[in-house]
Design a protein around this motif. Structure first.
Motif, PDB file in Angstrom:
ATOM      1  N   UNK A 102       0.856  -1.194   0.000  1.00 21.66           N
ATOM      2  CA  UNK A 102       0.000   0.000   0.000  1.00 21.66           C
ATOM      3  C   UNK A 102       0.888   1.239   0.000  1.00 21.66           C
ATOM      4  N   UNK A 103       0.447   2.256  -0.744  1.00 22.18           N
ATOM      5  CA  UNK A 103       1.180   3.525  -0.848  1.00 22.18           C
ATOM      6  C   UNK A 103       0.269   4.639  -0.343  1.00 22.18           C
ATOM      7  N   UNK A 104       0.717   5.366   0.680  1.00 22.28           N
ATOM      8  CA  UNK A 104      -0.030   6.496   1.227  1.00 22.28           C
ATOM      9  C   UNK A 104       0.664   7.777   0.781  1.00 22.28           C
ATOM     10  N   UNK A 105       0.011   8.552  -0.078  1.00 24.65           N
ATOM     11  CA  UNK A 105       0.576   9.804  -0.602  1.00 24.65           C
ATOM     12  C   UNK A 105      -0.001  10.963   0.207  1.00 24.65           C
ATOM     13  N   UNK A 106       0.874  11.810   0.734  1.00 27.55           N
ATOM     14  CA  UNK A 106       0.454  12.891   1.620  1.00 27.55           C
ATOM     15  C   UNK A 106       0.401  14.220   0.877  1.00 27.55           C
ATOM     16  N   UNK A 107      -0.797  14.607   0.460  1.00 28.03           N
ATOM     17  CA  UNK A 107      -0.995  15.932  -0.107  1.00 28.03           C
ATOM     18  C   UNK A 107      -0.934  15.988  -1.616  1.00 28.03           C
ATOM     19  N   UNK A 108      -1.548  17.044  -2.156  1.00 24.06           N
ATOM     20  CA  UNK A 108      -1.622  17.211  -3.610  1.00 24.06           C
ATOM     21  C   UNK A 108      -0.255  17.467  -4.238  1.00 24.06           C
ATOM     22  N   UNK A 109       0.638  18.201  -3.536  1.00 25.04           N
ATOM     23  CA  UNK A 109       1.961  18.472  -4.108  1.00 25.04           C
ATOM     24  C   UNK A 109       2.703  17.166  -4.372  1.00 25.04           C
TER      25      UNK A 109
ATOM     26  N   UNK B  34       2.371  11.393  -9.712  1.00 24.62           N
ATOM     27  CA  UNK B  34       1.533  11.019 -10.852  1.00 24.62           C
ATOM     28  C   UNK B  34       1.960  11.715 -12.138  1.00 24.62           C
ATOM     29  N   UNK B  35       2.733  12.781 -12.020  1.00 22.92           N
ATOM     30  CA  UNK B  35       3.139  13.524 -13.211  1.00 22.92           C
ATOM     31  C   UNK B  35       1.993  14.249 -13.861  1.00 22.92           C
ATOM     32  N   UNK B  36       0.979  14.608 -13.071  1.00 22.42           N
ATOM     33  CA  UNK B  36      -0.220  15.262 -13.603  1.00 22.42           C
ATOM     34  C   UNK B  36      -0.710  16.304 -12.615  1.00 22.42           C
ATOM     35  N   UNK B  37      -1.191  17.460 -13.117  1.00 21.48           N
ATOM     36  CA  UNK B  37      -1.731  18.469 -12.207  1.00 21.48           C
ATOM     37  C   UNK B  37      -3.131  18.129 -11.704  1.00 21.48           C
ATOM     38  N   UNK B  38      -3.817  17.201 -12.340  1.00 20.91           N
ATOM     39  CA  UNK B  38      -5.190  16.858 -11.981  1.00 20.91           C
ATOM     40  C   UNK B  38      -5.185  15.668 -11.026  1.00 20.91           C
ATOM     41  N   UNK B  39      -5.269  15.956  -9.723  1.00 24.46           N
ATOM     42  CA  UNK B  39      -5.239  14.879  -8.728  1.00 24.46           C
ATOM     43  C   UNK B  39      -6.501  14.828  -7.879  1.00 24.46           C
ATOM     44  N   UNK B  40      -7.433  15.740  -8.117  1.00 26.96           N
ATOM     45  CA  UNK B  40      -8.637  15.805  -7.286  1.00 26.96           C
ATOM     46  C   UNK B  40      -9.415  14.492  -7.322  1.00 26.96           C
ATOM     47  N   UNK B  41      -9.452  13.828  -8.455  1.00 27.08           N
ATOM     48  CA  UNK B  41     -10.252  12.611  -8.590  1.00 27.08           C
ATOM     49  C   UNK B  41      -9.654  11.439  -7.814  1.00 27.08           C
ATOM     50  N   UNK B  42      -8.439  11.596  -7.312  1.00 26.90           N
ATOM     51  CA  UNK B  42      -7.811  10.509  -6.560  1.00 26.90           C
ATOM     52  C   UNK B  42      -8.087  10.602  -5.059  1.00 26.90           C
ATOM     53  N   UNK B  43      -8.812  11.634  -4.632  1.00 28.86           N
ATOM     54  CA  UNK B  43      -9.034  11.823  -3.193  1.00 28.86           C
ATOM     55  C   UNK B  43     -10.163  10.969  -2.644  1.00 28.86           C
ATOM     56  N   UNK B  44     -10.905  10.312  -3.480  1.00 26.74           N
ATOM     57  CA  UNK B  44     -12.125   9.647  -3.038  1.00 26.74           C
ATOM     58  C   UNK B  44     -11.932   8.217  -2.559  1.00 26.74           C
ATOM     59  N   UNK B  45     -10.765   7.659  -2.711  1.00 20.53           N
ATOM     60  CA  UNK B  45     -10.560   6.280  -2.276  1.00 20.53           C
ATOM     61  C   UNK B  45      -9.345   5.668  -2.933  1.00 20.53           C
ATOM     62  N   UNK B  46      -9.284   4.352  -2.908  1.00 17.07           N
ATOM     63  CA  UNK B  46      -8.144   3.645  -3.478  1.00 17.07           C
ATOM     64  C   UNK B  46      -8.039   3.864  -4.988  1.00 17.07           C
ATOM     65  N   UNK B  47      -6.814   3.904  -5.470  1.00 24.76           N
ATOM     66  CA  UNK B  47      -6.580   3.919  -6.914  1.00 24.76           C
ATOM     67  C   UNK B  47      -5.301   3.144  -7.194  1.00 24.76           C
ATOM     68  N   UNK B  48      -5.124   2.750  -8.421  1.00 25.18           N
ATOM     69  CA  UNK B  48      -3.936   1.992  -8.820  1.00 25.18           C
ATOM     70  C   UNK B  48      -2.849   2.956  -9.290  1.00 25.18           C
ATOM     71  N   UNK B  49      -1.743   2.950  -8.570  1.00 21.38           N
ATOM     72  CA  UNK B  49      -0.616   3.798  -8.953  1.00 21.38           C
ATOM     73  C   UNK B  49       0.293   3.016  -9.888  1.00 21.38           C
ATOM     74  N   UNK B  50       0.437   3.503 -11.104  1.00 24.62           N
ATOM     75  CA  UNK B  50       1.256   2.844 -12.123  1.00 24.62           C
ATOM     76  C   UNK B  50       2.702   3.308 -11.981  1.00 24.62           C
ATOM     77  N   UNK B  51       3.577   2.402 -11.552  1.00 23.76           N
ATOM     78  CA  UNK B  51       4.985   2.772 -11.371  1.00 23.76           C
ATOM     79  C   UNK B  51       5.859   2.318 -12.528  1.00 23.76           C
ATOM     80  N   UNK B  52       5.255   1.819 -13.584  1.00 23.25           N
ATOM     81  CA  UNK B  52       6.016   1.434 -14.762  1.00 23.25           C
ATOM     82  C   UNK B  52       6.297  -0.045 -14.855  1.00 23.25           C
ATOM     83  N   UNK B  53       6.277  -0.715 -13.722  1.00 28.06           N
ATOM     84  CA  UNK B  53       6.497  -2.153 -13.732  1.00 28.06           C
ATOM     85  C   UNK B  53       5.305  -2.895 -13.181  1.00 28.06           C
ATOM     86  N   UNK B  54       4.167  -2.224 -13.136  1.00 28.08           N
ATOM     87  CA  UNK B  54       2.957  -2.772 -12.545  1.00 28.08           C
ATOM     88  C   UNK B  54       2.227  -1.668 -11.808  1.00 28.08           C
ATOM     89  N   UNK B  55       1.372  -2.032 -10.872  1.00 28.58           N
ATOM     90  CA  UNK B  55       0.617  -1.039 -10.111  1.00 28.58           C
ATOM     91  C   UNK B  55       0.682  -1.367  -8.623  1.00 28.58           C
TER      92      UNK B  55
END
Length: 276
Positions: free
Chosen positions: A208-215, A221-242
Motif C-alpha cells: 500500500x502507498x499512502x501519498x500525503x498531499x496534492x503536491x 503522478x506527473x499530472x496536475x489533476x489529482x482531485x479525482x484521486x481523493x475519493x478512495x483507493x486507486x492503482x498507482x502505475x509505477x512502470x512495472x505494474x501497479x
C-alpha cells in the motif's frame, strides 16, 4: 529672520522651482532680451569646435587568481529533455541504494543547486506500507536528517494509531531537495523527478502507498489533476505494474487545520485494513 521663517521660505522656493520645471521652464533669464529663434537659425561661425576628448575607460584591476571549482552542469531547459535524462538514469537502478545514489548525482533538476541537503528516505525499506511525503521540512533542511521535524512527529503518531511505527513503514519524499519556500514543483522539476519516484515505488514494492498531499501526488503522478484521486483507493502505475494507493491530506495542513484529521484517519484505517 527666525528659523521657522527661513524654513518656510526655503520650502516655498523649492515648490516654486518644482512648478517652473512642471510647466517647462528649463533656462534662466537676465535683464537683456534674447532672440532664441535667431540664435538657433544663425550659421555656425568659424570652424566647429572639436568634440571634447573621450576619456579611455579606466582599466579594471585584475583580481588575484584563485582556485575555483568546476561549475555544476546546468539543469535541462526543456521539460522533455529533463524527463528523458531522468528516465535513463532511473532505469539503471537495480536497488533502492543504487537509485538513491543515481538521484543524488543527477544534475537535471534545478532544485539541487538551491537546497542545502539531499534527503531521501527513512523507516524500513521493504515494509508493506510506503508513505510518500512532499519534501523535507524546515527542521530537516537545517539539520540534514530526513523525517525529524514536527510534521514527521505527527506522522509517527498517525502510524502508532494504526498499530505501526517506522519499523513497519517506509517513508520517502517526492523531492529530496526542499524547494525554496516549500513551493510546489514546476513542470520541469516534476518531469525530472517523476521517473525516479516511479522507480522508487517499484523497487520498494509496498503493498500500500499512502501519498500525503496534492503536491506529492502531482509529483508522483506527473499530472496536475489529482482531485479525482481523493475519493478512495486507486492503482498507482509505477512502470512495472501497479500499487494500491491512497491520497491523504498533507501533514502541514493537518497541523494547521485539525478538522482535516478526520479524513486522514479514514485513510489510515483503510490502509491498515488493506495490510491486515
Amino acid at each position: 529672520m527666525s528659523a521657522d521663517a527661513d524654513l518656510s521660505t526655503q520650502t516655498g522656493l523649492a515648490a516654486l522651482v518644482d512648478w517652473y520645471v512642471t510647466i517647462g521652464v528649463d533656462i534662466a533669464i537676465d535683464e537683456a532680451p534674447h532672440d532664441r529663434f535667431a540664435e538657433s537659425a544663425a550659421p555656425p561661425s568659424g570652424r566647429a569646435a572639436a568634440p571634447p576628448p573621450v576619456a579611455a575607460p579606466a582599466r579594471r584591476a585584475e583580481p588575484p587568481a584563485r582556485e575555483t571549482r568546476s561549475p555544476r552542469p546546468a539543469a535541462p531547459v526543456f521539460t522533455e529533455e529533463a524527463a528523458r535524462a531522468a528516465r535513463e538514469a532511473a532505469s539503471e537502478a537495480r536497488t533502492i541504494d543504487e537509485l538513491q545514489e543515481l538521484l543524488a548525482g543527477f544534475d537535471g533538476c534545478a532544485l539541487k543547486s538551491t537546497a542545502g541537503h539531499f534527503l531521501f528516505s527513512a523507516g524500513t525499506r521493504g515494509a508493506a506500507l510506503m508513505v510518500l511525503d512532499f519534501a523535507p521540512g524546515e527542521e530537516e533542511e537545517r539539520g540534514g536528517e530526513a523525517f525529524v521535524g514536527p510534521e514527521a512527529r505527527l506522522l509517527d503518531n498517525m502510524l502508532r494509531a494504526i498499530g505501526r511505527d517506522r519499523s513497519g513503514a517506509y517513508l520517502a519524499y517526492a523531492t529530496p531537495w526542499r524547494p525554496p519556500g516549500a513551493r510546489e514543483l514546476n513542470p520541469a522539476e516534476v518531469a525530472a523527478l517523476n521517473p525516479f519516484l516511479r522507480r522508487h515505488v517499484q523497487l520498494a514494492a509496498p503493498r500500500a502507498l499512502l501519498i500525503l498531499g496534492d503536491f506529492a501526488a502531482r509529483a508522483a503522478l506527473g499530472s496536475p489533476d489529482v482531485a479525482r484521486y481523493r475519493n478512495g483507493w486507486f492503482d498507482y502505475d509505477h512502470g512495472g505494474g501497479t500499487t494500491r494507493a491512497l491520497l491523504a491530506p498533507p501533514l502541514a495542513s493537518l497541523l494547521r487545520t485539525p478538522v482535516l484529521k478526520r479524513r486522514a484517519w479514514r485513510n489510515l484505517r483503510a490502509a491498515a485494513a488493506a495490510l491486515g
